[in-house]
Design a protein around this motif. Structure first.
Motif, PDB file in Angstrom:
ATOM      1  N   ARG A   1      -3.020   3.575 -10.840  1.00 43.04           N
ATOM      2  CA  ARG A   1      -4.229   2.767 -10.725  1.00 43.04           C
ATOM      3  C   ARG A   1      -3.889   1.556  -9.871  1.00 43.04           C
ATOM      4  NH1 ARG A   1      -5.531   2.634 -17.049  1.00 43.04           N
ATOM      5  NH2 ARG A   1      -3.270   2.959 -17.043  1.00 43.04           N
ATOM      6  N   SER A   2      -4.661   1.379  -8.807  1.00 41.59           N
ATOM      7  CA  SER A   2      -4.333   0.346  -7.819  1.00 41.59           C
ATOM      8  C   SER A   2      -5.532  -0.542  -7.531  1.00 41.59           C
ATOM      9  CB  SER A   2      -3.870   0.981  -6.503  1.00 41.59           C
ATOM     10  OG  SER A   2      -2.795   1.874  -6.710  1.00 41.59           O
ATOM     11  N   ALA A   3      -5.233  -1.820  -7.427  1.00 45.00           N
ATOM     12  CA  ALA A   3      -6.215  -2.774  -6.901  1.00 45.00           C
ATOM     13  C   ALA A   3      -5.831  -2.992  -5.441  1.00 45.00           C
ATOM     14  CB  ALA A   3      -6.174  -4.078  -7.679  1.00 45.00           C
ATOM     15  N   ARG A   4      -6.672  -2.549  -4.530  1.00 47.57           N
ATOM     16  CA  ARG A   4      -6.349  -2.566  -3.094  1.00 47.57           C
ATOM     17  C   ARG A   4      -7.153  -3.648  -2.388  1.00 47.57           C
ATOM     18  NH1 ARG A   4      -5.487   2.808   0.313  1.00 47.57           N
ATOM     19  NH2 ARG A   4      -3.453   2.388  -0.624  1.00 47.57           N
ATOM     20  N   ASP A   5      -6.440  -4.679  -1.926  1.00 46.31           N
ATOM     21  CA  ASP A   5      -7.052  -5.778  -1.162  1.00 46.31           C
ATOM     22  C   ASP A   5      -6.948  -5.415   0.323  1.00 46.31           C
ATOM     23  OD1 ASP A   5      -7.971  -8.128  -0.141  1.00 46.31           O
ATOM     24  OD2 ASP A   5      -6.444  -9.411  -1.044  1.00 46.31           O
ATOM     25  N   VAL A   6      -8.070  -5.132   0.948  1.00 46.05           N
ATOM     26  CA  VAL A   6      -8.096  -4.528   2.280  1.00 46.05           C
ATOM     27  C   VAL A   6      -8.447  -5.551   3.355  1.00 46.05           C
ATOM     28  CG1 VAL A   6      -9.139  -2.729   3.721  1.00 46.05           C
ATOM     29  CG2 VAL A   6      -8.761  -2.313   1.282  1.00 46.05           C
ATOM     30  N   ARG A   7      -7.695  -5.507   4.478  1.00 49.86           N
ATOM     31  CA  ARG A   7      -8.045  -6.300   5.663  1.00 49.86           C
ATOM     32  C   ARG A   7      -8.053  -5.370   6.879  1.00 49.86           C
ATOM     33  NH1 ARG A   7      -4.197 -10.595   3.678  1.00 49.86           N
ATOM     34  NH2 ARG A   7      -4.771 -10.677   1.479  1.00 49.86           N
ATOM     35  N   HIS A   8      -9.046  -5.521   7.728  1.00 45.86           N
ATOM     36  CA  HIS A   8      -9.134  -4.748   8.969  1.00 45.86           C
ATOM     37  C   HIS A   8      -8.577  -5.570  10.125  1.00 45.86           C
ATOM     38  CE1 HIS A   8     -12.463  -1.697   7.656  1.00 45.86           C
ATOM     39  NE2 HIS A   8     -11.315  -1.554   6.994  1.00 45.86           N
ATOM     40  N   LEU A   9      -7.675  -4.967  10.864  1.00 46.24           N
ATOM     41  CA  LEU A   9      -7.080  -5.601  12.036  1.00 46.24           C
ATOM     42  C   LEU A   9      -7.839  -5.101  13.258  1.00 46.24           C
ATOM     43  CD1 LEU A   9      -3.311  -5.131  11.061  1.00 46.24           C
ATOM     44  CD2 LEU A   9      -4.976  -6.837  10.263  1.00 46.24           C
ATOM     45  N   GLN A  10      -8.499  -6.035  13.963  1.00 51.29           N
ATOM     46  CA  GLN A  10      -9.458  -5.656  15.003  1.00 51.29           C
ATOM     47  C   GLN A  10      -9.057  -6.164  16.374  1.00 51.29           C
ATOM     48  OE1 GLN A  10     -12.891  -7.546  13.273  1.00 51.29           O
ATOM     49  NE2 GLN A  10     -13.452  -5.719  12.071  1.00 51.29           N
TER      50      GLN A  10
ATOM     51  N   VAL B   1      -2.994  -4.860   0.559  1.00 54.98           N
ATOM     52  CA  VAL B   1      -2.030  -5.335  -0.428  1.00 54.98           C
ATOM     53  C   VAL B   1      -2.391  -4.628  -1.733  1.00 54.98           C
ATOM     54  CG1 VAL B   1      -1.059  -7.320  -1.627  1.00 54.98           C
ATOM     55  CG2 VAL B   1      -1.852  -7.553   0.751  1.00 54.98           C
ATOM     56  N   ASP B   2      -1.510  -3.733  -2.163  1.00 58.44           N
ATOM     57  CA  ASP B   2      -1.800  -2.886  -3.316  1.00 58.44           C
ATOM     58  C   ASP B   2      -1.032  -3.361  -4.549  1.00 58.44           C
ATOM     59  OD1 ASP B   2      -3.299  -1.382  -1.594  1.00 58.44           O
ATOM     60  OD2 ASP B   2      -1.836   0.232  -1.384  1.00 58.44           O
ATOM     61  N   THR B   3      -1.763  -3.650  -5.594  1.00 63.11           N
ATOM     62  CA  THR B   3      -1.154  -3.942  -6.891  1.00 63.11           C
ATOM     63  C   THR B   3      -1.246  -2.673  -7.719  1.00 63.11           C
ATOM     64  OG1 THR B   3      -1.871  -6.256  -6.741  1.00 63.11           O
ATOM     65  CG2 THR B   3      -1.212  -5.442  -8.910  1.00 63.11           C
ATOM     66  N   VAL B   4      -0.088  -2.083  -8.001  1.00 61.01           N
ATOM     67  CA  VAL B   4      -0.040  -0.714  -8.520  1.00 61.01           C
ATOM     68  C   VAL B   4       0.446  -0.695  -9.963  1.00 61.01           C
ATOM     69  CG1 VAL B   4       0.892   1.602  -8.141  1.00 61.01           C
ATOM     70  CG2 VAL B   4       0.515   0.072  -6.189  1.00 61.01           C
ATOM     71  N   HIS B   5      -0.229   0.104 -10.776  1.00 62.64           N
ATOM     72  CA  HIS B   5       0.240   0.382 -12.138  1.00 62.64           C
ATOM     73  C   HIS B   5       0.442   1.883 -12.248  1.00 62.64           C
ATOM     74  CE1 HIS B   5       0.741  -0.052 -16.487  1.00 62.64           C
ATOM     75  NE2 HIS B   5       0.011   1.060 -16.591  1.00 62.64           N
TER      76      HIS B   5
ATOM     77  N   LYS C   1       4.166   5.957  -2.721  1.00 61.02           N
ATOM     78  CA  LYS C   1       3.925   5.444  -4.062  1.00 61.02           C
ATOM     79  C   LYS C   1       4.391   6.436  -5.121  1.00 61.02           C
ATOM     80  CE  LYS C   1      -0.087   2.391  -3.209  1.00 61.02           C
ATOM     81  NZ  LYS C   1      -0.113   2.466  -1.730  1.00 61.02           N
ATOM     82  N   LEU C   2       4.154   7.718  -4.871  1.00 65.11           N
ATOM     83  CA  LEU C   2       4.542   8.721  -5.845  1.00 65.11           C
ATOM     84  C   LEU C   2       6.050   8.728  -6.064  1.00 65.11           C
ATOM     85  CD1 LEU C   2       3.980  11.097  -7.711  1.00 65.11           C
ATOM     86  CD2 LEU C   2       4.109  12.597  -5.708  1.00 65.11           C
ATOM     87  N   SER C   3       6.813   8.704  -4.974  1.00 64.73           N
ATOM     88  CA  SER C   3       8.273   8.752  -5.126  1.00 64.73           C
ATOM     89  C   SER C   3       8.771   7.545  -5.918  1.00 64.73           C
ATOM     90  CB  SER C   3       8.951   8.813  -3.753  1.00 64.73           C
ATOM     91  OG  SER C   3       8.701   7.636  -3.002  1.00 64.73           O
ATOM     92  N   ARG C   4       8.167   6.379  -5.670  1.00 60.11           N
ATOM     93  CA  ARG C   4       8.566   5.193  -6.423  1.00 60.11           C
ATOM     94  C   ARG C   4       8.169   5.322  -7.890  1.00 60.11           C
ATOM     95  NH1 ARG C   4       7.907  -1.093  -4.484  1.00 60.11           N
ATOM     96  NH2 ARG C   4       8.783  -2.058  -6.373  1.00 60.11           N
ATOM     97  N   ALA C   5       6.974   5.830  -8.134  1.00 56.33           N
ATOM     98  CA  ALA C   5       6.513   5.998  -9.513  1.00 56.33           C
ATOM     99  C   ALA C   5       7.412   6.961 -10.275  1.00 56.33           C
ATOM    100  CB  ALA C   5       5.073   6.491  -9.521  1.00 56.33           C
ATOM    101  N   LEU C   6       7.787   8.071  -9.644  1.00 56.53           N
ATOM    102  CA  LEU C   6       8.665   9.037 -10.311  1.00 56.53           C
ATOM    103  C   LEU C   6      10.016   8.417 -10.640  1.00 56.53           C
ATOM    104  CD1 LEU C   6       7.892  12.254  -8.225  1.00 56.53           C
ATOM    105  CD2 LEU C   6       7.266  11.833 -10.618  1.00 56.53           C
ATOM    106  N   ALA C   7      10.533   7.618  -9.705  1.00 56.54           N
ATOM    107  CA  ALA C   7      11.840   6.993  -9.934  1.00 56.54           C
ATOM    108  C   ALA C   7      11.774   5.943 -11.034  1.00 56.54           C
ATOM    109  CB  ALA C   7      12.346   6.374  -8.636  1.00 56.54           C
ATOM    110  N   GLU C   8      10.706   5.145 -11.048  1.00 57.28           N
ATOM    111  CA  GLU C   8      10.638   4.026 -11.987  1.00 57.28           C
ATOM    112  C   GLU C   8      10.111   4.409 -13.364  1.00 57.28           C
ATOM    113  OE1 GLU C   8       9.027   0.410 -10.531  1.00 57.28           O
ATOM    114  OE2 GLU C   8      10.046   0.537  -8.585  1.00 57.28           O
TER     115      GLU C   8
END
Length: 515
Positions: A116-125, A137-141, A192-199
């Protein structure tokens, strides 16, 4: 209906206090637009033994955001993946299930991680407002399923925009340089998956997913068994990895999968003193069947390209009748049939049984006595034996006059050249430069013989096209002209062969293998 997207991205470590620097200082980026925070909820699926994760493949069902649905990602290169998307549904869509068949086989995928992620999105134009890239910027649980450990982290993800004209990885490089200057460093986890599996690993002894297949009791390093099995595992892994590429009809996928089958089958024959033929011969027969089913589509593709090129090379005054249209319709019908045949083979129980058999063979290889001997000696002897076999076939062909018997003999020599080349390729990690040089010389002969065989097949097709044209009341002149040119090309190849063979059979090339 699934759609495919090429994902090119970079990931960076972050904390809740990390501040993204001013990216308008990156050349080409004129503005950074804040698009708010999205809440994403994704469940990742895998086999119970994590086969997908071991191969860098991810499957998820995600809700929230603009692209909710099923996402299947295949690695292409570092930081690059192909994402196949299917609409949101309760169960895995059949199209995605098919792309996983070579890895999942008759099993099933189960939930392994929830993110579950809170994704703070910015568009580079760009200055004209064109979207160049998206930074989030993703805050991941993360939660291991079912009911396992939990973990959390923050990361920054920068992804090139879809269909952005002129955008390339140089922009990501420039953004990355700016982030590093601000103290933001690349993530050590590829996803993200590889990190989640490891942690969220279930115990202190747990680790990231290992090889897709159990290596079994491996022979000692430096032995013939070790070298041959390493080569066979490469081919088995290639078959599994190329399966979804064939299903997606990616360029050259059928050819590469067919080559992997041929290489493995050839290795069984070349290194029969290392592996028991009573076990490998039946497997080789199944690999031959699979290559044959795949070959219909590939052979038609090669033939069509050849004939189209021949037609294009003719002056307009020599193209009588609707030759391009006839070739197009003739080829399309065969291509469709070949494609159906290849896909049917990949969906068959026979194919899945072959994959299981390969896993079993590599996990418990039928090694013979020479498998324990020094790899250099055993492999060099096997390569030279295949070269002797090639020598006999070339010598026989060179003694024949032009005609059907010569065509057959040269085709047999071509198959022997391919086997000798594959043998040298398998031995290259052990024998080094001499084997590479040997393979290169033999490949030149193989290519020449392949050109000759392609001409034989083309002449047969041209006769068929001429008959069809004549039956339809069209002129058969152009097809007959092309047939004559193919005969001339074959004669030219036959004239080049003695010189090419003299280079490939030079005593020094052979002697270097045994030094």
């Amino acid at each position: 209906m699934a759609e495919t997207k090429r994902e090119i991205e970079r990931k960076y470590e972050a904390t809740s206090g990390t501040r993204v620097p001013d990216l308008t200082r990156v050349p080409g980026i004129a503005a950074v637009a804040d698009r708010g925070v999205m809440e994403l909820d994704a469940v990742y699926y895998d086999t119970p033994d994590l086969r997908l994760a071991a191969d860098g493949v991810t499957l998820r069902r995600r809700t929230g955001g603009s692209d909710e649905g099923w996402h299947l990602k295949f690695p292409v290169a570092s930081g690059i993946r192909d994402e196949i998307r299917a609409p949101l549904a309760d169960t895995l869509p059949g199209e995605l299930a098919g792309l996983l068949r070579s890895r999942v086989r008759g099993g099933e995928v189960v939930p392994v991680v929830r993110l579950r992620s809170a994704r703070d999105v910015r568009h580079l134009q760009a200055a004209d407002g064109t979207l160049l890239a998206e930074l989030s910027v993703d805050t991941v649980h993360a939660e291991r399923l079912p009911g396992g450990a939990e973990a959390g982290w923050t990361e920054i993800e920068v992804e090139l925009a879809d269909d952005t004209a002129g955008a390339d990885e140089a922009l990501l490089d420039a953004i990355g340089k700016r982030l590093r200057k601000a103290g933001i460093h690349p993530s050590s986890a590829p996803s993200k998956l590889s990190r989640a599996l490891a942690e969220t690993a279930p115990g202190p002894e747990a680790h990231a997913p290992g090889p897709r297949t159990d290596p079994g009791t491996a022979p000692a390093t430096g032995t013939a068994g070790h070298a041959v099995l390493a080569y066979l595992r490469e081919q088995a892994d290639a078959i599994v990895a190329l399966d979804p590429a064939v299903r997606r009809d990616l360029p050259d996928a059928v050819h590469q999968l067919r080559v992997a089958c041929r290489r493995m089958r050839s290795a069984f024959k070349t290194y029969r003193k290392v592996l028991d033929r009573d076990v490998t011969d039946p497997v080789g027969a199944e690999l031959k069947w699979l290559a044959g089913e795949l070959g219909v589509a590939r052979d038609q593709e090669v033939l069509t390209e050849r004939l189209r090129g021949r037609i294009d090379a003719l002056p307009r005054t020599l193209r009588l009748g609707p030759v391009r249209g006839r070739l197009r319709s003739w080829s399309a019908a065969r291509a469709r049939s070949g494609r159906r045949r290849a896909l049917a083979a990949l969906e068959s129980p026979r194919y899945l049984a072959l994959l299981d058999t390969l896993d079993e063979l590599l996990a418990d290889p039928p090694l013979r006595g020479p498998a324990a001997r020094d790899a250099r000696t055993v492999l060099a002897h096997a390569v030279l034996k295949d070269h002797d076999r090639l020598t006999a076939r070339v010598d026989r062909a060179l003694a024949l006059d032009p005609g059907r018997d010569l065509d057959v003999a040269l085709h047999e020599a071509r198959k022997a050249a391919k086997r000798a080349r594959y043998a040298a390729d398998a031995a290259t990690p052990t024998l080094g430069k001499p084997a590479r040089k040997f393979a290169k010389r033999v490949k030149s002969v193989q290519s020449l013989l392949g050109e000759h065989q392609d001409g034989v097949v083309a002449r047969e097709a041209l006769r068929e096209l001429a008959d069809q044209a004549q039956t339809a009341g069209e002129s058969a002149f152009t097809w007959g002209l092309l047939h004559g040119r193919e005969e001339a090309a074959a004669a030219a190849v036959e004239g080049e062969l003695p010189g090419a063979w003299a280079k490939a059979s030079a005593p020094g090339i052979r002697a270097a293998l045994t030094r």
